[in-house]
Design an enzyme around this catalytic site. Structure first.
Site, PDB file in Angstrom:
ATOM      1  CB  SER A 161      -0.970  -0.036   1.186  1.00 16.64           C
ATOM      2  OG  SER A 161      -1.879   1.032   1.133  1.00 16.64           O
ATOM      3  CG  ASP A 192      -4.182  -2.716  -4.044  1.00 12.07           C
ATOM      4  OD1 ASP A 192      -4.269  -2.615  -5.275  1.00 12.07           O
ATOM      5  OD2 ASP A 192      -5.112  -2.377  -3.275  1.00 12.07           O
ATOM      6  NE  ARG A 202       2.333   7.511 -11.090  1.00  9.62           N
ATOM      7  CZ  ARG A 202       3.088   6.963 -12.046  1.00  9.62           C
ATOM      8  NH1 ARG A 202       3.957   6.018 -11.738  1.00  9.62           N
ATOM      9  NH2 ARG A 202       3.004   7.368 -13.303  1.00  9.62           N
ATOM     10  CG  ASP A 207       8.702   5.590 -12.001  1.00 11.28           C
ATOM     11  OD1 ASP A 207       9.257   5.506 -13.097  1.00 11.28           O
ATOM     12  OD2 ASP A 207       9.257   6.066 -10.984  1.00 11.28           O
ATOM     13  CG  ASP A 236      10.824   4.468  -8.458  1.00 10.81           C
ATOM     14  OD1 ASP A 236      11.456   5.481  -8.803  1.00 10.81           O
ATOM     15  OD2 ASP A 236       9.606   4.482  -8.192  1.00 10.81           O
ATOM     16  CG  HIS A 283      -5.852  -1.780   0.221  1.00 10.82           C
ATOM     17  ND1 HIS A 283      -5.213  -1.511  -0.970  1.00 10.82           N
ATOM     18  CD2 HIS A 283      -5.169  -1.058   1.164  1.00 10.82           C
ATOM     19  CE1 HIS A 283      -4.206  -0.675  -0.774  1.00 10.82           C
ATOM     20  NE2 HIS A 283      -4.152  -0.404   0.522  1.00 10.82           N
TER      21      HIS A 283
END
Length: 455
Positions: free
Chosen positions: A162, A186, A200, A202, A205, A256
């Site tokens: 998360s 997730d 975020r 991607d 990374d 989730h």
């Protein structure tokens, strides 16, 4: 009960605060906070708990600044970091001990549980989001210290859940994408929807990034964010999860959390979750993406730890979307067949297909009713048909084409041939039947025959 099954013997792995291991040493524990601390808000503190084959049941806190004095840390081995996400109640994640145990079974490695509960445990989600950057900087410094001790960046694997998936991405970006792998379970959606790649997780990374999506229409993030993105059941609305708010907390978190439980099951090798690269979930369900030609001679990609068979192909292909479906309960995997039919009926008919496989007195049914199918003269239809049970041996097959026609005559449908190709066991024989006359809405049963290679 299902949660207890999934976690197995977690209770035997968990040690109470201050409990000693077998040689009388105190174990270090994951931070356990009271709700009032979350209500007041916590200040970020990052704690690293080390587990190795010699101390799997007793985490040892690692000093960020004196790595050379860590006798349990073997810098020549791979290192996996497990990074949790937002913790609104402050309680430790229930899956931490289990993932440590399962990772240790993959290969000899260092396992570091990143405990940033002080920082993630806030009723204010925005505070936890802001803390991911600072926590990432802390973790980056630690990894650089590992590198100084001889650990190559390519041997590091970050597993983020998360909000922890984005935290892992920030670490990877700080290290210029040179770490070996990031697995995002997730990745969190709130505050990251519409974010740029720098804001975020991607693909840049890490050397390889794999992402599992289970809740894209709520707490998860839509889109593609890895070299391969797995979409369980399309990436949202997992089977077995509550559909109404009256189910309480589970309604909000079940989809989730399923990402973690699917990954645990895949690590345990009790789930053989094969995913099919495809442009869309709709095309996958229509049976248009079942060949995996680009990966041959390797099979279709599978969710899990070992991705070496597919890694080079995925890096060559670029970002890839892959889909699979699951059952509602353990072991989650379905039994999949590609079904090819050729019809020759006089009148155009529309309907859904209900297929049953029989073995003795047992049977498993699949209903392909996502959309009505078209049956006419010499129509070739390909379907993905998935069953909740794997029945063997298959002694009988029954088929019904339900048109919804409740009045008037039942029209006949001539099936020139039907072929069932097992997808999960490619070495298993194909099952065929030829020239069947059936009526719409009426079930017809037949024994499968060996397939004619000329057809």
């Amino acid at each position: 009960m299902l949660l207890w099954q999934l976690l197995g013997l977690v209770g035997s792995l968990m040690l109470c605060k201050g409990q000693k291991n077998g040689v009388g040493e105190l174990c270090d524990d994951f931070t356990d906070l009271d709700f009032h601390e979350c209500f007041l808000g916590t200040t970020l503190n990052v704690k690293l708990l080390l587990y190795t084959k010699s101390n799997l049941r007793c985490g040892r806190e690692v000093n960020h600044h004196h790595l050379s004095y860590q006798p349990l840390f073997n810098f020549s081995l791979p290192t996996a970091f497990v990074i949790h996400g937002y913790r609104p109640t402050g309680a430790p994640p229930v899956w931490v001990d289990h993932i440590v145990q399962l990772l240790s079974e993959q290969e000899d490695m260092n396992i570091l549980v990143v405990d940033w509960n002080r920082g993630a445990a806030n009723l204010n989600y925005f505070t936890a989001v802001a803390n991911t950057r600072q926590a990432a900087n802390n973790l980056t410094g630690f990894i650089l210290s590992m590198q100084e001790e001889g650990a190559p960046l390519s041997s590091i694997h970050l597993i983020g859940v998360s909000l922890g998936a984005h935290l892992a991405g920030f670490v990877g970006a700080n290290l210029k994408g040179k770490i070996g792998r990031i697995t995002g379970l997730d990745p969190a959606g709130p505050m990251f929807t519409g974010a740029t790649a720098e804001e975020r997780l991607d693909p840049s990374d890490a050397m390889f990034v794999d992402v599992l999506h289970t809740d894209m229409n709520s707490f998860g993030l839509r889109g593609q964010h890895g070299h391969i993105d797995y979409y369980a059941n399309g990436g949202s609305d997992q089977p077995g999860c509550p559909k109404t708010i009256f189910s309480g907390k589970s309604y909000f978190v079940c989809d989730h959390q399923r990402s973690v439980f699917l990954y645990l099951c895949a690590l345990n090798r009790t789930c053989s979750l094969t995913a099919y690269p495809c442009s869309s979930y709709s095309d996958f369900l229509d049976g248009r993406c079942l060949q995996c030609e680009a990966f041959k001679p390797a099979p279709c990609p599978m969710l899990g730890y070992n991705i070496s068979r597919w890694r080079d192909t995925l890096l060559r292909l670029g970002q890839t979307k892959a889909y699979f479906t699951t059952t509602a309960t353990l072991p989650y995997q379905k039994t999949s067949y590609r079904v090819d039919m050729v019809t020759w009926n006089q009148y155009l008919r529309w309907g859904v297909v209900i297929l049953r496989l029989h073995s003795g007195r047992n049977f498993s049914e699949a209903r392909i009713d996502r959309k009505r199918l078209k049956f006419e003269q010499y129509t070739s239809t390909r379907l993905l048909v998935q069953f909740d049970e794997d029945l063997q041996p298959i002694q009988k097959i029954s088929l019904r084409i339900a048109s919804g026609n409740m009045i008037g005559p039942r029209y006949k449908i001539r099936l020139l041939h039907i072929r069932l190709t097992p997808l999960d066991q490619p070495d298993s024989p194909l099952m065929c039947r030829y020239d069947i006359i059936m009526e719409e809405n009426i079930e017809v049963a037949f024994r499968p025959l060996p397939c004619d290679p000329r057809l």
